[in-house]
Design a protein around this motif. Structure first.
Motif, PDB file in Angstrom:
ATOM      1  N   ALA A   1     107.674  67.262  -3.362  1.00 16.19           N
ATOM      2  CA  ALA A   1     108.097  68.662  -3.330  1.00 16.19           C
ATOM      3  C   ALA A   1     108.771  68.873  -1.981  1.00 16.19           C
ATOM      4  CB  ALA A   1     106.906  69.604  -3.472  1.00 16.19           C
ATOM      5  N   GLN A   2     109.824  69.671  -1.941  1.00 16.25           N
ATOM      6  CA  GLN A   2     110.578  69.813  -0.701  1.00 16.25           C
ATOM      7  C   GLN A   2     109.748  70.420   0.417  1.00 16.25           C
ATOM      8  OE1 GLN A   2     114.408  71.741  -1.090  1.00 16.25           O
ATOM      9  NE2 GLN A   2     114.775  70.821  -3.092  1.00 16.25           N
ATOM     10  N   ASP A   3     108.967  71.457   0.097  1.00 16.99           N
ATOM     11  CA  ASP A   3     108.256  72.207   1.135  1.00 16.99           C
ATOM     12  C   ASP A   3     107.112  72.979   0.495  1.00 16.99           C
ATOM     13  OD1 ASP A   3     109.532  74.351  -0.187  1.00 16.99           O
ATOM     14  OD2 ASP A   3     111.155  74.416   1.290  1.00 16.99           O
ATOM     15  N   ASP A   4     106.422  73.776   1.311  1.00 13.32           N
ATOM     16  CA  ASP A   4     105.263  74.515   0.810  1.00 13.32           C
ATOM     17  C   ASP A   4     105.635  75.509  -0.283  1.00 13.32           C
ATOM     18  OD1 ASP A   4     103.628  73.168   2.588  1.00 13.32           O
ATOM     19  OD2 ASP A   4     103.695  74.740   4.113  1.00 13.32           O
ATOM     20  N   SER A   5     106.782  76.151  -0.134  1.00 16.14           N
ATOM     21  CA  SER A   5     107.204  77.139  -1.122  1.00 16.14           C
ATOM     22  C   SER A   5     107.425  76.489  -2.477  1.00 16.14           C
ATOM     23  CB  SER A   5     108.486  77.830  -0.641  1.00 16.14           C
ATOM     24  OG  SER A   5     108.968  78.726  -1.618  1.00 16.14           O
ATOM     25  N   GLU A   6     108.115  75.345  -2.482  1.00 12.10           N
ATOM     26  CA  GLU A   6     108.348  74.671  -3.753  1.00 12.10           C
ATOM     27  C   GLU A   6     107.034  74.135  -4.321  1.00 12.10           C
ATOM     28  OE1 GLU A   6     111.891  72.024  -4.892  1.00 12.10           O
ATOM     29  OE2 GLU A   6     110.218  70.594  -4.713  1.00 12.10           O
ATOM     30  N   GLN A   7     106.134  73.705  -3.453  1.00 13.73           N
ATOM     31  CA  GLN A   7     104.853  73.203  -3.953  1.00 13.73           C
ATOM     32  C   GLN A   7     104.060  74.297  -4.669  1.00 13.73           C
ATOM     33  OE1 GLN A   7     101.458  72.254  -1.333  1.00 13.73           O
ATOM     34  NE2 GLN A   7     101.688  70.159  -2.106  1.00 13.73           N
ATOM     35  N   LEU A   8     104.076  75.502  -4.141  1.00 16.24           N
ATOM     36  CA  LEU A   8     103.407  76.608  -4.819  1.00 16.24           C
ATOM     37  C   LEU A   8     104.021  76.846  -6.194  1.00 16.24           C
ATOM     38  CD1 LEU A   8     102.895  79.103  -1.855  1.00 16.24           C
ATOM     39  CD2 LEU A   8     101.159  77.690  -2.979  1.00 16.24           C
TER      40      LEU A   8
ATOM     41  N   ALA B   1     103.199  66.302  -3.372  1.00 17.74           N
ATOM     42  CA  ALA B   1     103.072  66.366  -1.917  1.00 17.74           C
ATOM     43  C   ALA B   1     104.364  66.862  -1.291  1.00 17.74           C
ATOM     44  CB  ALA B   1     102.719  64.983  -1.357  1.00 17.74           C
ATOM     45  N   THR B   2     104.230  67.619  -0.231  1.00 13.26           N
ATOM     46  CA  THR B   2     105.399  68.160   0.455  1.00 13.26           C
ATOM     47  C   THR B   2     106.051  67.103   1.354  1.00 13.26           C
ATOM     48  OG1 THR B   2     103.990  68.989   2.252  1.00 13.26           O
ATOM     49  CG2 THR B   2     104.504  70.512   0.449  1.00 13.26           C
ATOM     50  N   ASP B   3     107.374  67.157   1.442  1.00 13.71           N
ATOM     51  CA  ASP B   3     108.095  66.261   2.356  1.00 13.71           C
ATOM     52  C   ASP B   3     107.784  66.574   3.817  1.00 13.71           C
ATOM     53  OD1 ASP B   3     109.260  64.998   0.205  1.00 13.71           O
ATOM     54  OD2 ASP B   3     111.284  65.754   0.574  1.00 13.71           O
ATOM     55  N   THR B   4     107.432  67.805   4.096  1.00 17.92           N
ATOM     56  CA  THR B   4     107.162  68.246   5.466  1.00 17.92           C
ATOM     57  C   THR B   4     105.657  68.425   5.663  1.00 17.92           C
ATOM     58  OG1 THR B   4     107.458  70.523   4.718  1.00 17.92           O
ATOM     59  CG2 THR B   4     109.375  69.426   5.660  1.00 17.92           C
ATOM     60  N   PRO B   5     105.145  68.325   6.930  1.00 17.40           N
ATOM     61  CA  PRO B   5     105.887  68.182   8.193  1.00 17.40           C
ATOM     62  C   PRO B   5     106.210  66.744   8.589  1.00 17.40           C
ATOM     63  CG  PRO B   5     103.567  68.533   8.651  1.00 17.40           C
ATOM     64  CD  PRO B   5     103.716  68.645   7.148  1.00 17.40           C
TER      65      PRO B   5
END
Length: 316
Positions: free
Chosen positions: A222-229, A267-271
């Motif tokens: 997932a790109q980031d937390d927003s997309e993960q949600l 899983a998010t790509d960041t941080p």
């Protein structure tokens, strides 16, 4: 919004001895130890991460080494084979290198591609395949030159107890495209340039048993937390029960088990792994999350040291 994972984020497996694990993946395969930490759910166990020079998503395999752990059995409900991509023209180098360490290699073909198939010290099944896609590794270690170094995951082979339902999850839930079928496998592709080819065994595989020498889960990007949600809501709408978001320090994670028995993580790509170490110093120190830092002395004493070292080839 139609969600599509871009590919594999990481793969996590159970192994036995931590030093032997490091010797194989760093000393023989030439991967970089990008993070040395602990299993946040079982702090008496290391959690080791090996990948490319920066531990980019799509390159990282992670391990829970448990020297007293029971031996597992590879089977349905698991990643059966982890596939690594190497540059075009590199299989001969790897065949010779693996032979020099006494590692038995088999040549196999699947859906018009040639693979080198072998196992690590704990019995995890691994393949190498030549792929044009993906940037060359910038990491060179233990006699593996960058021009032949592993670029990241080529993908994975999934063993399902119910491949029809797993196939539905890969396409309808995860947004993958079916691109080929043959030799008893169905092939899917994602948009990334590494970790982007998933082969699903087309017939049911008898249930495996977790333990050393088996994969625990496969994580999708997932790109980031927003997309993960958004992924959490999406997975729920498809009838699965995702976990709450788990803070893994270097990414956030949610988990669900698809109907063929395989544990999926998103899983998010960041941080990323440079969150708490300089890029040039990744993997050099045992890194603990803040809630375990007060117990560092006891944790380090219990774990014992591991060393990233070159391994001598076998003679004769």
């Amino acid at each position: 919004m139609t969600l599509q994972t871009s590919g594999i984020h990481h793969i996590t497996a159970f192994v036995g001895d931590a030093q032997r694990n490091a010797d194989f993946y760093a000393g023989i395969l030439g991967l970089r130890l990008v993070k040395k930490t602990i299993n946040f759910d079982a702090p008496e166990v290391y959690h080791l991460y090996f990948g490319n020079e920066k531990g980019a998503p799509g390159t990282v395999i992670t391990f829970f080494p448990w020297s007293t752990g029971r031996k597992g059995r590879i089977g349905g409900g698991q990643v059966g084979i982890t596939t690594y991509a190497v540059p075009a023209g590199s299989l001969e180098f790897w065949e010779q290198r693996l032979a020099s360490y006494g590692i038995a290699v088999t040549k196999v073909n699947r859906i018009s591609e040639a693979f080198l198939s072998f196992a690590d010290y704990d019995g995890l099944r691994i393949e190498l395949v030549e792929r044009e896609e993906g940037p060359l590794s910038q990491w060179s270690f233990a006699g593996v030159p960058a021009e032949h170094a592993i670029k990241g995951f080529g993908g994975a082979v999934l063993y399902s107890t119910d491949p029809a339902r797993t196939a539905d999850t890969l396409t309808r839930t995860m947004g993958m495209e079916q691109i080929a079928e043959g030799d008893g496998y169905i092939r899917y592709k994602t948009s990334a340039d590494v970790g982007n080819i998933i082969d699903l065994k087309a017939v049911p595989v008898p249930q495996g048993a977790g333990g050393t020498g088996t994969v625990h889960h496969i994580a999708w990007r997932a790109q980031d937390d927003s997309e993960q949600l958004e992924w959490g809501r999406h997975v729920l709408s498809h009838g699965y029960q995702p976990t709450p978001v788990q803070d893994r320090q270097y990414f956030n994670a949610i988990y669900f088990r698809e109907e063929g028995g395989i544990l999926f993580e998103i899983a998010t790509d960041t941080p990323g792994f440079a969150r708490d170490e300089a890029p040039e110093a990744l993997g050099q120190k045992l890194m603990l999350p803040p809630w375990f830092e007060p117990h560092r002395a006891a944790i380090e004493e219990n774990l014992g040291p591991i060393e990233i070292r070159e391994i001598e080839v076998k003679q004769g």
